[in-house]
Write a protein that holds these residues in place. Structure first.
Motif, PDB file in Angstrom:
ATOM      1  N   CYS A 101       0.818  -1.218   0.000  1.00  0.00           N
ATOM      2  CA  CYS A 101       0.000   0.000   0.000  1.00  0.00           C
ATOM      3  C   CYS A 101       0.851   1.267   0.000  1.00  0.00           C
ATOM      4  CB  CYS A 101      -0.971   0.003   1.184  1.00  0.00           C
ATOM      5  SG  CYS A 101      -0.218   0.344   2.772  1.00  0.00           S
ATOM      6  N   HIS A 102       2.175   1.141  -0.090  1.00  0.00           N
ATOM      7  CA  HIS A 102       3.033   2.325  -0.075  1.00  0.00           C
ATOM      8  C   HIS A 102       2.739   3.264  -1.238  1.00  0.00           C
ATOM      9  CE1 HIS A 102       6.494   0.824   2.743  1.00  0.00           C
ATOM     10  NE2 HIS A 102       5.305   0.797   3.311  1.00  0.00           N
ATOM     11  N   HIS A 103       2.296   2.711  -2.372  1.00  0.00           N
ATOM     12  CA  HIS A 103       2.009   3.566  -3.533  1.00  0.00           C
ATOM     13  C   HIS A 103       0.781   4.445  -3.300  1.00  0.00           C
ATOM     14  CE1 HIS A 103      -0.709   0.176  -4.145  1.00  0.00           C
ATOM     15  NE2 HIS A 103      -1.386   0.915  -4.998  1.00  0.00           N
ATOM     16  N   LYS A 104       0.012   4.145  -2.251  1.00  0.00           N
ATOM     17  CA  LYS A 104      -1.155   4.959  -1.912  1.00  0.00           C
ATOM     18  C   LYS A 104      -0.847   5.998  -0.838  1.00  0.00           C
ATOM     19  CE  LYS A 104      -4.491   1.310  -2.974  1.00  0.00           C
ATOM     20  NZ  LYS A 104      -5.590   0.464  -2.454  1.00  0.00           N
ATOM     21  N   VAL A 105       0.419   6.040  -0.389  1.00  0.00           N
ATOM     22  CA  VAL A 105       0.808   6.923   0.707  1.00  0.00           C
ATOM     23  C   VAL A 105       1.373   8.233   0.163  1.00  0.00           C
ATOM     24  CG1 VAL A 105       2.376   7.231   2.656  1.00  0.00           C
ATOM     25  CG2 VAL A 105       1.265   5.017   2.290  1.00  0.00           C
ATOM     26  N   ASN A 106       0.876   9.343   0.713  1.00  0.00           N
ATOM     27  CA  ASN A 106       1.355  10.680   0.375  1.00  0.00           C
ATOM     28  C   ASN A 106       1.925  11.322   1.639  1.00  0.00           C
ATOM     29  OD1 ASN A 106      -0.029  11.214  -2.511  1.00  0.00           O
ATOM     30  ND2 ASN A 106      -1.463  10.137  -1.182  1.00  0.00           N
ATOM     31  N   ILE A 107       3.225  11.598   1.664  1.00  0.00           N
ATOM     32  CA  ILE A 107       3.844  12.310   2.772  1.00  0.00           C
ATOM     33  C   ILE A 107       3.753  13.794   2.451  1.00  0.00           C
ATOM     34  CG2 ILE A 107       5.862  12.526   4.260  1.00  0.00           C
ATOM     35  CD1 ILE A 107       4.831   9.687   4.153  1.00  0.00           C
ATOM     36  N   VAL A 108       2.964  14.538   3.214  1.00  0.00           N
ATOM     37  CA  VAL A 108       2.686  15.944   2.920  1.00  0.00           C
ATOM     38  C   VAL A 108       3.645  16.806   3.739  1.00  0.00           C
ATOM     39  CG1 VAL A 108       0.914  17.728   2.828  1.00  0.00           C
ATOM     40  CG2 VAL A 108       0.281  15.316   2.547  1.00  0.00           C
ATOM     41  N   VAL A 109       4.494  17.574   3.060  1.00  0.00           N
ATOM     42  CA  VAL A 109       5.587  18.280   3.737  1.00  0.00           C
ATOM     43  C   VAL A 109       5.632  19.745   3.304  1.00  0.00           C
ATOM     44  CG1 VAL A 109       6.888  16.119   3.804  1.00  0.00           C
ATOM     45  CG2 VAL A 109       7.320  17.755   1.950  1.00  0.00           C
ATOM     46  N   PRO A 110       6.280  20.610   4.121  1.00  0.00           N
ATOM     47  CA  PRO A 110       6.461  22.006   3.701  1.00  0.00           C
ATOM     48  C   PRO A 110       7.294  22.091   2.426  1.00  0.00           C
ATOM     49  CG  PRO A 110       6.931  21.726   6.050  1.00  0.00           C
ATOM     50  CD  PRO A 110       6.810  20.353   5.472  1.00  0.00           C
ATOM     51  N   GLN A 111       7.053  23.109   1.647  1.00  0.00           N
ATOM     52  CA  GLN A 111       7.757  23.252   0.375  1.00  0.00           C
ATOM     53  C   GLN A 111       9.270  23.293   0.562  1.00  0.00           C
ATOM     54  OE1 GLN A 111       5.804  26.773  -1.253  1.00  0.00           O
ATOM     55  NE2 GLN A 111       4.550  25.505  -2.584  1.00  0.00           N
TER      56      GLN A 111
END
Length: 270
Positions: A26-36
């Motif tokens: 399921c890693h391909h469904k993971v989005n790590i949302v980070v500061p620009q």
């Protein structure tokens, strides 16, 4: 389709607990949302994983969550913190560490509930999980790990960005007041290293921010929220002491049942 969004900030040097807890399938469904400004260093840290690193143009966890909801392309969004591990009940109410199959089943359970018509569902905290004997609870607290039907959430007009912290409490109360019941699994549970670890919300969550958010939450939901003082064994990073301003919420009282879930035509869960 349900995608996983993990907001993270200034934790690129730490072991990615949540990602390592999830099955690689399921890693391909993971989005790590980070500061620009942290995109490059996060991209390097996670170069061996098949997840996506997503640049977020806004700061603050509530604004980040709202940005995700407004920009997600998937039908469902599952939010997880970046430092989580998971447990499961296999016999009775005592939890053991979850394996990859257990976690896949946990995600399927949340998706099934959303498919049924619920628009917000969650995973219980492992600490205190055995106080609830059933497999799930409704009309209750959700924090740190929860999923939403994106389209239906946006239709409600409820937002994550009204508070600096406790934004998830504001969202849950608001949806309950509109007649959208929630459901939280107690078959599964999450745990973390410790509350308020370095990075993340600890960068800006001071005593003043915590107190201001608690009182604003009370003002937004009069009669449902009580501001209290709580003491932990250790103080959160960014806080001056182990005693902090917190809230108690009357979740059941907040819920105003409705006959159907928007345009879905599915009976509400009472």
């Amino acid at each position: 389709m349900m995608e996983i969004y993990i907001p993270s900030r200034s934790r690129y040097n730490k072991r990615p607990d949540t990602l390592n807890s999830l099955p690689q399938t399921c890693h391909h469904k993971v989005n790590i949302v980070v500061p620009q400004n942290e995109y490059n260093v996060y991209s390097h840290t996670f170069k061996d994983y098949k997840c996506k690193i997503v640049k977020c143009p806004v700061d603050g966890i509530g604004r980040v969550r709202q940005w995700v909801m407004e920009n997600a392309k998937s039908t469902y969004v599952l939010f997880l913190d970046d430092d989580m591990k998971f447990g499961v009940r296999k016999k009775g109410v005592k939890m053991v560490n979850a394996d990859f199959d257990d976690i896949s089943n946990m995600f399927s359970l949340l998706k099934n509930w959303l498919d049924e018509g619920l628009i917000h569902v969650g995973i219980s905290q492992r600490a205190g999980n055995n106080r609830v004997l059933s497999q799930y609870a409704e009309t209750t607290r959700m924090n740190n790990a929860y999923a939403y039907n994106v389209k239906q959430f946006l239709k409600t007009g409820v937002r994550f960005d009204r508070l600096e912290v406790m934004e998830d409490f504001d969202v849950t109360i608001s949806l309950l007041k509109l007649g959208y019941n929630n459901r939280v699994t107690y078959k599964y549970g999450w745990s973390q290293r410790k509350s308020g670890d370095v990075g993340g919300c600890s960068i800006y969550r001071t005593d003043g921010v915590q107190q201001q958010s608690a009182h604003k939450l009370k003002k937004l939901h009069p009669g449902l929220v009580k501001v209290v003082k709580k003491t932990s064994k250790q103080r959160w990073n960014g806080m001056n002491s182990a005693t902090r301003t917190d809230v108690r919420i009357q979740w059941k009282r907040a819920y105003k049942p409705k006959k159907s879930y928007g345009d879905l035509g599915i009976l509400g869960y009472l």
